[in-house]
Design a protein around this motif. Structure first.
Motif, mmCIF file in Angstrom:
data_model
loop_
_atom_site.group_PDB
_atom_site.id
_atom_site.type_symbol
_atom_site.label_atom_id
_atom_site.label_comp_id
_atom_site.label_asym_id
_atom_site.label_seq_id
_atom_site.Cartn_x
_atom_site.Cartn_y
_atom_site.Cartn_z
ATOM 1 N N THR A 196 3.897 -2.191 -5.131
ATOM 2 C CA THR A 196 3.062 -1.430 -6.050
ATOM 3 C C THR A 196 1.594 -1.695 -5.736
ATOM 4 O OG1 THR A 196 2.972 -3.236 -7.657
ATOM 5 C CG2 THR A 196 4.787 -1.635 -7.885
ATOM 6 N N GLU A 231 -1.651 2.151 -12.825
ATOM 7 C CA GLU A 231 -2.261 1.777 -11.547
ATOM 8 C C GLU A 231 -3.686 2.325 -11.455
ATOM 9 O OE1 GLU A 231 1.610 1.433 -8.583
ATOM 10 O OE2 GLU A 231 0.758 3.398 -9.027
ATOM 11 N N SER A 270 0.554 -5.010 -7.107
ATOM 12 C CA SER A 270 0.848 -6.183 -6.270
ATOM 13 C C SER A 270 -0.216 -6.374 -5.200
ATOM 14 C CB SER A 270 2.232 -6.045 -5.624
ATOM 15 O OG SER A 270 2.250 -4.984 -4.678
ATOM 16 N N THR A 318 0.230 5.901 -10.729
ATOM 17 C CA THR A 318 0.539 6.010 -12.156
ATOM 18 C C THR A 318 -0.718 5.777 -12.986
ATOM 19 O OG1 THR A 318 1.012 3.657 -12.430
ATOM 20 C CG2 THR A 318 2.843 5.070 -11.686
ATOM 21 N N GLN A 347 3.328 0.471 2.158
ATOM 22 C CA GLN A 347 4.314 0.079 1.158
ATOM 23 C C GLN A 347 5.139 1.284 0.714
ATOM 24 O OE1 GLN A 347 2.643 -3.729 -1.439
ATOM 25 N NE2 GLN A 347 2.477 -1.693 -2.255
ATOM 26 N N SER A 348 4.470 2.384 0.448
ATOM 27 C CA SER A 348 5.145 3.587 -0.017
ATOM 28 C C SER A 348 6.119 4.099 1.032
ATOM 29 C CB SER A 348 4.108 4.662 -0.348
ATOM 30 O OG SER A 348 4.709 5.860 -0.737
#
Length: 444
Positions: free
Chosen positions: A368, A335, A371, A332, A361-362
């Motif tokens: 995110t 990000e 994080s 994003t 993570q994805s």
């Protein structure tokens, strides 16, 4: 994901070929069959991406002759021989010639699978090492690994190309994780010594006595030849040059002086002192420092490379996504700004870790990038962000470039699809691509 290794099955008996092929295919291997050794040799070369399973007794060229031919093509290509009852002495001879192993008929299919796994693992390691050696000798491939178009990276690439053609010793400085060893490889690969030996020694990895022997000899029975001798005519890279004691510095200086001009062996010294507020000049004796620093390269820290951070993150996340068999995470605008603001004390090495963790993570559908950056916060729990202010325009342009780049990659260069997704007229898209140096041909 890792591609299945091939298994070439060579047997003049059709039923035996098919049964072995079916069993190994069920075990996850990519098989191909040949009715004769002559036929198999037409499909097997020195870079064959797999192994060979061959019967010993065949009309025409038998298994033993076939094995000798294979070993002449590539001595490292694993060949599993299948023998009939009473042919064990012949199998032992095959092992002496270089067969990986043998199976006696009737054999246990599970034993066949076990041997095939061992042989393909050995073959994959051989091919990977071969590819790595080829890559490390290919200057253009190495330069492509130095991703980025920021002014500092453009200057670094120009320095590598210029100094690679020179013949003096080189000092490479920079923070931990910036890619100094990759720069050393590139210097060697683009220069006149590219076809000569490249030897890398970490001065911090050995105790004093071992390092003396490793550099100058005499080597003990189980040790490689001394590095100064091994690298003769080529390049000797000394990582952590600051770890050398005063006596070893004197020994190295003597060895360098004895070479004369031009140097028989080029020394590339890598120094890792920037984080400690010291310099290589302050820890090395002056005469050695000035010999090694005849030519100098400073590798820029990641935080000074601007939008290269997003370019690198995109390339790394796509690489890990391919490895893990999932989609790369979509970044994003917020990000992207956080990635640009992070101080990156671990530089590219840290970015590699963050990109891999972002992909994992994805894949799980949680977490995110913010994080991940928070987990790299300082001892007082403050987020890993810089205090160096960047103008809003820089963030906007970096994100815009990354967004167009990612969308072009996803649609494989389809201008219409990109226009539709980003709601941009063709003229605007063309102008922005020209502004950011993006070429449609790179995505086709």
């Amino acid at each position: 994901m890792t591609k299945a290794m091939k298994i070439a099955i060579v047997d003049d008996e059709k039923d035996m070929r098919q049964s072995i092929s079916q069993w190994l295919a069920l075990s996850g291997f990519d098989t191909e069959t040949f009715a004769s050794a002559e036929e198999a040799l037409k499909g097997i070369n020195s870079d064959y991406p797999g192994i060979v399973v061959s019967d010993i007794k065949m009309p025409g060229m038998d298994g033993m002759q076939f094995l000798r031919k294979i070993k002449g093509l590539d001595s490292t290509l694993p060949v599993i021989m299948i023998t009939g009852h009473g042919d064990v002495p012949m199998a032992v001879e095959a092992m002496r010639i270089g067969a990986f192993d043998f199976l006696e008929k009737p054999f246990n299919p599970d034993r066949m699978t076990e041997l095939a796994k061992k042989a393909t693992n050995a073959r994959r390691l051989t091919l990977d090492n071969r590819a790595l050696r080829k890559e490390l000798s290919d200057g253009s491939a190495l330069m492509q690994k130095l991703i980025g178009a920021s002014p500092s990276m453009v200057r670094l690439k120009e320095d590598i190309l210029d100094l690679g053609q020179a013949d003096g010793h080189v000092l490479i400085e920079g923070e931990t994780g910036t890619g100094k060893t990759l720069v050393a490889h590139a210097l060697h690969a683009v220069g006149s010594r590219a076809n000569k030996k490249f030897v890398l020694i970490s001065c911090a990895a050995y105790d004093e006595d071992t390092l003396v022997r490793r550099l100058f000899g005499p080597a003990q029975e189980d040790e490689p030849i001394p590095a100064m001798e091994e690298a003769r005519g080529g390049t000797l890279v000394l990582e952590d040059i600051e770890a050398l004691s005063q006596s070893l510095q004197a020994r190295l200086l003597t060895a360098i002086n004895e070479q004369g001009t031009p140097a028989e062996t080029r020394i590339v010294a890598i120094c890792n002192l920037q984080e400690q507020n010291k310099t290589c000049e302050s820890v090395l004796r002056p005469d050695l420092f000035y010999r090694l620093a005849a030519l100098r390269i400073t590798v820029p820290p990641l935080r000074q490379r601007g939008e290269d951070i997003l370019t690198l993150f995109t390339a790394l996340s796509e690489q890990f996504a391919d490895e893990y068999g999932c989609d790369a995470p979509q970044v994003t605008a917020q990000e992207a700004a956080q990635l640009l603001q992070a101080p990156w004390p671990g530089n590219v090495r840290q970015l590699i870790n963050v990109a891999e963790r972002a992909v994992l993570q994805s894949r799980r559908g949680s977490g995110t990038i913010a994080s991940l950056l928070m987990s790299d916060s300082d001892e007082e729990g403050r987020p890993a962000m810089t205090t160096e202010g960047k103008p809003l325009k820089e963030f906007v342009e970096a994100f815009e470039r990354m967004l167009i780049d990612n969308t072009m990659r996803r649609h494989k260069g389809s201008i219409v699809a990109v226009m539709d997704e980003l709601c941009l007229p063709r003229r605007t898209l063309n102008e922005k691509m020209a502004k950011y140096g993006l070429q449609r041909s790179d995505y086709l």
